[in-house]
Design a protein around this motif. Structure first.
Motif, short mmCIF file in Angstrom:
data_model
loop_
_atom_site.label_atom_id
_atom_site.label_comp_id
_atom_site.label_asym_id
_atom_site.label_seq_id
_atom_site.Cartn_x
_atom_site.Cartn_y
_atom_site.Cartn_z
N GLN A 163 -3.33 -2.14 4.72
CA GLN A 163 -2.26 -3.13 4.74
C GLN A 163 -1.83 -3.56 3.34
O GLN A 163 -0.66 -3.87 3.11
N ASN A 164 -2.76 -3.54 2.40
CA ASN A 164 -2.48 -4.10 1.08
C ASN A 164 -2.21 -3.07 -0.01
O ASN A 164 -1.47 -3.33 -0.95
N ASN A 165 -2.85 -1.90 0.07
CA ASN A 165 -2.72 -0.96 -1.02
C ASN A 165 -2.86 0.49 -0.57
O ASN A 165 -3.24 0.78 0.56
N THR A 166 -2.52 1.37 -1.50
CA THR A 166 -2.75 2.80 -1.33
C THR A 166 -3.80 3.21 -2.36
O THR A 166 -3.70 2.85 -3.53
N LYS A 167 -4.79 3.96 -1.91
CA LYS A 167 -5.93 4.31 -2.76
C LYS A 167 -6.05 5.82 -2.88
O LYS A 167 -6.08 6.53 -1.88
N ILE A 168 -6.12 6.30 -4.12
CA ILE A 168 -6.35 7.72 -4.40
C ILE A 168 -7.73 7.85 -5.02
O ILE A 168 -7.98 7.30 -6.09
N THR A 169 -8.63 8.55 -4.34
CA THR A 169 -9.99 8.73 -4.84
C THR A 169 -10.20 10.20 -5.19
O THR A 169 -10.00 11.08 -4.34
N ILE A 170 -10.59 10.46 -6.43
CA ILE A 170 -10.83 11.83 -6.89
C ILE A 170 -12.30 11.93 -7.31
O ILE A 170 -12.71 11.31 -8.29
N ARG A 171 -13.08 12.69 -6.55
CA ARG A 171 -14.51 12.85 -6.83
C ARG A 171 -14.79 14.21 -7.43
O ARG A 171 -14.10 15.19 -7.14
N VAL A 172 -15.83 14.27 -8.26
CA VAL A 172 -16.33 15.56 -8.74
C VAL A 172 -17.80 15.68 -8.34
O VAL A 172 -18.54 14.70 -8.33
N THR A 173 -18.23 16.90 -8.00
CA THR A 173 -19.58 17.11 -7.50
C THR A 173 -20.63 17.15 -8.60
O THR A 173 -21.83 17.20 -8.33
N ASN A 174 -20.18 17.14 -9.85
CA ASN A 174 -21.12 17.16 -10.97
C ASN A 174 -20.44 16.52 -12.17
O ASN A 174 -19.54 17.12 -12.76
N GLY A 175 -20.83 15.32 -12.51
CA GLY A 175 -20.19 14.65 -13.63
C GLY A 175 -20.81 13.29 -13.87
O GLY A 175 -21.55 12.77 -13.04
N GLU A 194 -1.50 -0.78 -13.96
CA GLU A 194 -1.65 -2.23 -13.91
C GLU A 194 -0.30 -2.95 -13.99
O GLU A 194 -0.07 -3.93 -13.26
N GLU A 195 0.59 -2.48 -14.88
CA GLU A 195 1.82 -3.21 -15.13
C GLU A 195 2.98 -2.81 -14.22
O GLU A 195 3.78 -3.65 -13.84
N HIS A 196 3.06 -1.52 -13.89
CA HIS A 196 4.19 -1.07 -13.08
C HIS A 196 3.88 -1.03 -11.59
O HIS A 196 4.79 -1.14 -10.76
N TYR A 197 2.60 -0.85 -11.26
CA TYR A 197 2.24 -0.69 -9.85
C TYR A 197 1.29 -1.79 -9.35
O TYR A 197 0.81 -1.73 -8.23
N LYS A 198 1.04 -2.78 -10.21
CA LYS A 198 0.20 -3.94 -9.85
C LYS A 198 -1.13 -3.50 -9.24
O LYS A 198 -1.63 -4.08 -8.29
N ILE A 221 -10.75 6.41 -9.32
CA ILE A 221 -9.99 5.76 -8.26
C ILE A 221 -8.71 5.12 -8.84
O ILE A 221 -8.76 4.42 -9.85
N ILE A 222 -7.59 5.40 -8.18
CA ILE A 222 -6.32 4.76 -8.53
C ILE A 222 -5.88 3.93 -7.33
O ILE A 222 -5.75 4.46 -6.22
N ILE A 223 -5.68 2.64 -7.54
CA ILE A 223 -5.26 1.74 -6.47
C ILE A 223 -3.87 1.21 -6.81
O ILE A 223 -3.64 0.69 -7.90
N ILE A 224 -2.94 1.36 -5.86
CA ILE A 224 -1.55 0.94 -6.05
C ILE A 224 -1.20 -0.12 -5.02
O ILE A 224 -1.46 0.08 -3.82
N ASN A 225 -0.63 -1.20 -5.48
CA ASN A 225 -0.26 -2.30 -4.59
C ASN A 225 0.89 -1.87 -3.69
O ASN A 225 1.89 -1.31 -4.13
N ASN A 226 0.77 -2.14 -2.39
CA ASN A 226 1.78 -1.72 -1.43
C ASN A 226 3.04 -2.56 -1.46
O ASN A 226 3.97 -2.30 -0.69
N SER A 227 3.12 -3.52 -2.35
CA SER A 227 4.32 -4.35 -2.43
C SER A 227 5.52 -3.53 -2.92
O SER A 227 6.68 -3.92 -2.74
N ILE A 228 5.25 -2.35 -3.53
CA ILE A 228 6.36 -1.51 -3.98
C ILE A 228 6.59 -0.35 -3.03
O ILE A 228 7.32 0.57 -3.34
N VAL A 229 5.94 -0.39 -1.87
CA VAL A 229 6.09 0.69 -0.90
C VAL A 229 7.11 0.32 0.15
O VAL A 229 7.20 -0.82 0.57
N ILE A 230 7.91 1.32 0.58
CA ILE A 230 8.86 1.05 1.68
C ILE A 230 8.48 1.86 2.90
O ILE A 230 7.72 2.81 2.80
#
Length: 230
Positions: A163-175, A194-198, A221-230
């Motif tokens: 409801q609040n955000n979109t989350k992109i999670t990128i994992r590596v198996t060795n790092g 932080e500034e453009h996507y809150k 992890i990249i988290i983007i606020n859904n306030s800019i989503v349509i």
């Protein structure tokens, strides 16, 4: 929109540009010094007859790597300077997949597999090029970490929307978190998110299980606020 608001906005932009410019100069200074030192050494050795083809080739490779670092730094600055008047609606999963496709040759070369699970359904009205550059920076950095491994590894990408955000999670198996460079690319990426996507960027170590196997890896992890989503 009043005049004071516009002036304050302009002042903030100038301060941001000054801050980023300082980082760009710092990122470019070391590669330029390296190029000057290496090329000066080769010229001196050439004058006294100590240079050979192997030396020239090795020097050109090192110079090429340093030039690439400078170009990358300038490109990140260019993204920050870019005019953001035009917005477009785009799908975040498609943007990620396009970045993966651009890296197919490198992924094959270093035997790195990419597994995706796209659950995000939102379309964003924003600046697709900005996010594409952040995804490109992240994937390139993770490939550079994994290519040093002696066996094949995986990058696991998952997107989801709540409801609040979109989350992109990128994992590596060795790092490990300490392997991720604190460079200009990360600085600019963090500032844009932080500034453009809150939103926010999080990097941390993680023990996780994937396809029946346990891994000690890392996630970006990249988290983007859904306030800019349509």
């Amino acid at each position: 929109m009043n005049k004071n608001y516009l002036l304050n906005k302009k002042d903030n932009r100038i301060l941001q540009l000054a801050d980023v410019m300082q980082n760009v100069m710092a990122e470019c200074k070391n590669p330029l010094n390296n190029i000057y030192t290496i090329s000066s050494g080769v010229l001196l050795n050439s004058e006294i007859g100590l240079s050979d083809e192997h030396t020239y080739k090795s020097t050109l490779i090192t110079i090429n790597e340093n030039i690439k670092n400078i170009i990358n730094s300038i490109n990140y600055f260019d993204i920050f300077l870019s005019d953001k008047e035009e917005l477009k609606t785009f799908n975040i999963n498609n943007a990620l997949q396009n970045v993966i496709s651009m890296h197919n040759q490198l992924l094959k070369k270093y035997k790195i597999s990419v597994k995706t699970n796209y659950l995000a359904t939102s379309h964003f009205t924003g600046y697709e090029n900005e996010l594409t550059q952040i995804f490109t920076y992240t994937l390139s950095t993770l490939i550079n970490i994994l290519k040093k491994r002696q066996k094949s590894e995986s990058i696991i990408i998952k997107t989801r929307t709540n409801q609040n955000n979109t989350k992109i999670t990128i994992r590596v198996t060795n790092g490990d978190l300490n392997e991720f460079p604190l460079d200009l690319g990360l600085y600019i990426s963090k500032k844009i998110i932080e500034e453009h996507y809150k939103g926010e960027i999080i990097i941390e170590n993680e023990r996780f299980e994937f396809e029946g196997k346990k891994y000690q890896g890392m996630k970006f992890i990249i988290i983007i606020n859904n306030s800019i989503v349509i």
